[in-house]
Structures are given as C-alpha cells and as structure tokens.
Design a protein around this motif. Structure first.
Motif, PDB file in Angstrom:
ATOM      1  N   ARG A  32       0.804  -1.210   0.172  1.00 11.20           N
ATOM      2  CA  ARG A  32      -0.069  -0.020   0.034  1.00 11.20           C
ATOM      3  C   ARG A  32       0.991   1.372   0.087  1.00 11.20           C
ATOM      4  O   ARG A  32       0.213   2.257  -0.280  1.00 11.20           O
ATOM      5  CB  ARG A  32      -1.004  -0.224   1.368  1.00 11.20           C
ATOM      6  CG  ARG A  32      -2.126   0.890   1.156  1.00 11.20           C
ATOM      7  CD  ARG A  32      -3.045   0.780   2.333  1.00 11.20           C
ATOM      8  NE  ARG A  32      -3.624  -0.584   2.367  1.00 11.20           N
ATOM      9  CZ  ARG A  32      -3.937  -1.009   3.555  1.00 11.20           C
ATOM     10  NH1 ARG A  32      -3.830  -0.445   4.618  1.00 11.20           N
ATOM     11  NH2 ARG A  32      -4.299  -2.303   3.692  1.00 11.20           N
ATOM     12  N   GLU A  44      -4.507  -2.364  14.737  1.00 12.18           N
ATOM     13  CA  GLU A  44      -3.510  -1.652  15.125  1.00 12.18           C
ATOM     14  C   GLU A  44      -3.800  -0.183  15.947  1.00 12.18           C
ATOM     15  O   GLU A  44      -3.129   0.372  16.364  1.00 12.18           O
ATOM     16  CB  GLU A  44      -2.634  -1.141  13.924  1.00 12.18           C
ATOM     17  CG  GLU A  44      -1.896  -2.265  12.977  1.00 12.18           C
ATOM     18  CD  GLU A  44      -2.809  -3.057  12.239  1.00 12.18           C
ATOM     19  OE1 GLU A  44      -3.855  -2.714  11.732  1.00 12.18           O
ATOM     20  OE2 GLU A  44      -2.368  -4.205  11.920  1.00 12.18           O
ATOM     21  N   GLY A  60       2.944  -3.761   8.672  1.00 11.52           N
ATOM     22  CA  GLY A  60       2.664  -4.886   8.908  1.00 11.52           C
ATOM     23  C   GLY A  60       1.374  -5.202   9.593  1.00 11.52           C
ATOM     24  O   GLY A  60       0.649  -4.139   9.944  1.00 11.52           O
ATOM     25  N   ILE A  61       1.096  -6.461   9.941  1.00  6.24           N
ATOM     26  CA  ILE A  61      -0.278  -6.798  10.854  1.00  6.24           C
ATOM     27  C   ILE A  61      -0.064  -6.493  12.325  1.00  6.24           C
ATOM     28  O   ILE A  61       0.803  -7.269  12.790  1.00  6.24           O
ATOM     29  CB  ILE A  61      -0.776  -7.935  10.356  1.00  6.24           C
ATOM     30  CG1 ILE A  61      -1.329  -7.767   8.829  1.00  6.24           C
ATOM     31  CG2 ILE A  61      -2.135  -8.575  10.954  1.00  6.24           C
ATOM     32  CD1 ILE A  61      -1.933  -9.122   8.270  1.00  6.24           C
ATOM     33  N   GLY A  62      -0.869  -5.892  12.993  1.00  4.69           N
ATOM     34  CA  GLY A  62      -0.886  -6.197  14.355  1.00  4.69           C
ATOM     35  C   GLY A  62      -0.255  -5.359  15.299  1.00  4.69           C
ATOM     36  O   GLY A  62       0.634  -4.683  15.124  1.00  4.69           O
ATOM     37  N   ARG A 112      -3.063   6.863  10.459  1.00  8.82           N
ATOM     38  CA  ARG A 112      -3.229   5.358   9.862  1.00  8.82           C
ATOM     39  C   ARG A 112      -4.042   5.289   8.552  1.00  8.82           C
ATOM     40  O   ARG A 112      -5.346   5.760   8.903  1.00  8.82           O
ATOM     41  CB  ARG A 112      -3.555   4.560  10.855  1.00  8.82           C
ATOM     42  CG  ARG A 112      -4.073   2.941  10.297  1.00  8.82           C
ATOM     43  CD  ARG A 112      -4.055   2.079  11.464  1.00  8.82           C
ATOM     44  NE  ARG A 112      -5.106   1.086  11.198  1.00  8.82           N
ATOM     45  CZ  ARG A 112      -4.690  -0.014  10.286  1.00  8.82           C
ATOM     46  NH1 ARG A 112      -3.595  -0.031   9.699  1.00  8.82           N
ATOM     47  NH2 ARG A 112      -5.869  -0.626  10.260  1.00  8.82           N
ATOM     48  N   ILE A 113      -4.097   4.927   7.508  1.00  5.18           N
ATOM     49  CA  ILE A 113      -4.942   4.701   6.510  1.00  5.18           C
ATOM     50  C   ILE A 113      -4.772   3.015   6.251  1.00  5.18           C
ATOM     51  O   ILE A 113      -3.970   2.168   5.966  1.00  5.18           O
ATOM     52  CB  ILE A 113      -4.409   5.180   5.204  1.00  5.18           C
ATOM     53  CG1 ILE A 113      -4.314   6.701   5.294  1.00  5.18           C
ATOM     54  CG2 ILE A 113      -5.392   4.796   4.037  1.00  5.18           C
ATOM     55  CD1 ILE A 113      -3.643   7.388   3.764  1.00  5.18           C
ATOM     56  N   PHE A 122      -6.703 -11.989  14.190  1.00  6.52           N
ATOM     57  CA  PHE A 122      -7.770 -11.861  13.331  1.00  6.52           C
ATOM     58  C   PHE A 122      -9.034 -12.717  13.422  1.00  6.52           C
ATOM     59  O   PHE A 122     -10.062 -12.310  12.949  1.00  6.52           O
ATOM     60  CB  PHE A 122      -7.159 -12.019  11.595  1.00  6.52           C
ATOM     61  CG  PHE A 122      -8.029 -11.628  10.484  1.00  6.52           C
ATOM     62  CD1 PHE A 122      -8.125 -10.339  10.190  1.00  6.52           C
ATOM     63  CD2 PHE A 122      -8.530 -12.542   9.775  1.00  6.52           C
ATOM     64  CE1 PHE A 122      -9.091 -10.068   9.148  1.00  6.52           C
ATOM     65  CE2 PHE A 122      -9.486 -12.479   8.667  1.00  6.52           C
ATOM     66  CZ  PHE A 122      -9.677 -11.139   8.466  1.00  6.52           C
TER      67      PHE A 122
END
Ligand code: R1P
Length: 289
Positions: free
Chosen positions: A38, A238, A76-78, A113-114, A201
């Motif tokens: 992204r 996040e 990243g994720i989390g 944050r987008i 998730f």
C-alpha cells in the motif's frame, strides 16, 4: 546515562534496527499503512520521492505531496509491530543516536493510519470511511507501559461490565485520538466512533472457523455497547496501539479506515482495492488543506 546497545539497537550504517532508517530519512508528517504494497499506492501520487527503504514488512518512502513532506511507513499486521514502529520512529526524532541519550527538545510527529477494517453496524456499510475517535485496546500490548495518565477508566469499566469481559483476558484500555488530526480528516463522508483493536484476526475478533472461541456473543456485546453516545464502530488490529504509544511519547495520531467487511450483515466489499484507493486520495487531500 546512555541507553545500552542491547536496548537501542542500530545497524552498522547507523540506521535503527527494524525500520532501517536514520533520522534524516523521515518527515514529521507520517502515514502508516498495514500492507507494504500500500506504500506505493500512496506515493504514486507524490510530486517527488526522496528516499525509500524496506526491511521485513517495514517499508518507508519519504517524498512530497503538493509541496508537503510525508513519510509513508508500512507497519505489517498487528499491535506487536506497532510497538516496534512507534518506539523506533520516536527514537529517530527524540533520542540522540550518537550519545544514546533522550533529547531535551522533543519533536511531536503527526501520525495518520490509512487502514482497512470491519464494521460492526448495518448503518456503516462496506466501502465507507471510519475515523477512530478512540482506540479500544483488547490485546494487552499497552499494559507493558505506565498507562494511567492516558487511560479512560469510566469507559473501560463500563465496557468490562457490559461484555462480562473475562478476567483471564487483558483488561481493555480506551485511548483518545488527536482531535486536531480528526478535525482535519472528518467530513460528511466519514463516520466516527470507537475503533476496537484486537490482537488477532480470527478468535480475537470473534471469527469461528474450526476452533471454539471463549465468548460466542462477543461481537454482539461489542456492537451493542455505547458510552456517552460513543459506540464501537469497527474492529481492526493497530489503532489502539498507535493511539496509546503516540500519546505516551507525545505524538499526535488519528486512524482512518476503509470498511471492507461488514460483520453485522456478513458482507464483504466487491472492490476493496477501489475503496482503499479512494480513501488514500481523500486522506492526502485532507492532510494538505
Ligand atoms: C488484517 O487483514 C489486517 O488488515 C487490517 C487489520 O488491522 C490487519 O492489519 O488493516 P491493514 O489493511 O491496514 O493491514
């Protein structure tokens, strides 16, 4: 006392350990995204690009959009990754990396944050935009820090009572966004509400595939909660960590999420790429107004 090498880790080129950045590489206006792919979807709109680097999931590109400088960073994720990104980003501006001592004059970053997120209400459909007025931390990361000055016990206690929150799970924490950034971002195109941040998730967001979860009713309890007209609008992974660590470190933060799933009616966006692209253009324009 200078901070030891084992605590503040630098790479041989002087860049900070995970982000691979030196202080001169970043702007004070920061955009976070989850997905490293992204980053380019944002910076393709830039007038010019000055710098780019990537290590693991942390990709950073710095450049200008309509004459304003931004750094776009993928987290990243989390929430665990947010701990790394916020602490290292803050070290780049607020710790002298040569003396390894905190600076006397601190810099405050603007962090937006987008992201993408799931809505919890029928009236917040897929393809809409949601600003997190607060982050509701359900994942426990912030309990590692001294959070008393930034937590909101009244809302937290009401949430625990309403959901009959298990004492075996970490105690929820509610942290406010930066109203200054929210005011820049909001319009008649945005919904506002509490963004709940889970540490996973599937089970942590009430999704059941093959594993039984601790509370089958959790999502309904979350979507039926409200406090002083604040309801919980959406779930992602996040925002609360960004709000909490930003507030503790003296930075401004606000999260705006594209709704790609609706957990209330089970729908998923037919074109998630388009809603994210629309949110990127919307946010960039709002940030330069
Ligand atoms: C899960 O698929 C990921 O997507 C959402 C969640 O918060 C989590 O990071 O956000 P991003 O699209 O910004 O990564």
């Amino acid at each position: 006392m200078s901070i030891k090498q084992s605590e503040l880790i630098l790479n041989p080129d002087g860049s900070i350990y995970h982000l691979n950045l030196r202080p001169e590489h970043i702007a004070t206006n920061i955009i976070f995204v989850g997905d490293q792919d992204r980053v380019d979807k944002i910076t393709k709109h830039f007038d010019s690009i000055e710098f780019t680097t990537q290590k693991r999931e942390f990709k950073t590109t710095t450049g200008t959009y309509k004459n304003k400088q931004f750094s776009v960073i993928s987290t990243g994720i989390g929430p665990d990754n947010i701990d790394i990104v916020l602490n290292e980003l803050d070290a780049l501006v607020n710790i002298n990396l040569e003396t390894r001592k905190p600076k006397e004059n601190l810099t405050s970053l603007n962090i937006v944050r987008i992201g993408t997120s799931g809505s919890l209400h029928d009236d917040i459909p897929v393809d809409s935009f949601v600003i997190g007025s607060h982050g509701l931390d359900l994942n426990g990361l912030l309990h590692s820090y001294q959070i008393d000055p930034i937590s909101n016990p009244e809302i937290e206690d009401a949430f625990v009572k309403h959901t009959n929150w298990s004492a075996k799970k970490s105690y929820p924490i509610v942290i406010e966004n930066s109203k200054e950034l929210e005011n820049r971002l909001k319009s008649d195109k945005t919904h506002q509400g509490i963004t709940a941040t889970a540490g996973g998730f599937y089970g942590p967001q009430g999704r059941i595939l093959r594993l039984a979860i601790q509370d089958n009713e959790l999502n309904h309890k979350i979507d039926s909660f409200s406090f002083n007209q604040h309801r919980i609008t959406n779930l992602e992974m996040e925002t609360s960590a960004i709000y909490g660590l930003s507030k503790l470190l003296g930075h401004k933060a606000c999260s705006i999420n594209a709704i790609i799933a609706n957990r209330a009616n089970g729908s998923f966006s037919k074109n998630p790429g388009k809603v994210v692209a629309d949110l990127i253009e919307y946010t960039l324009e709002k940030l330069i107004e």
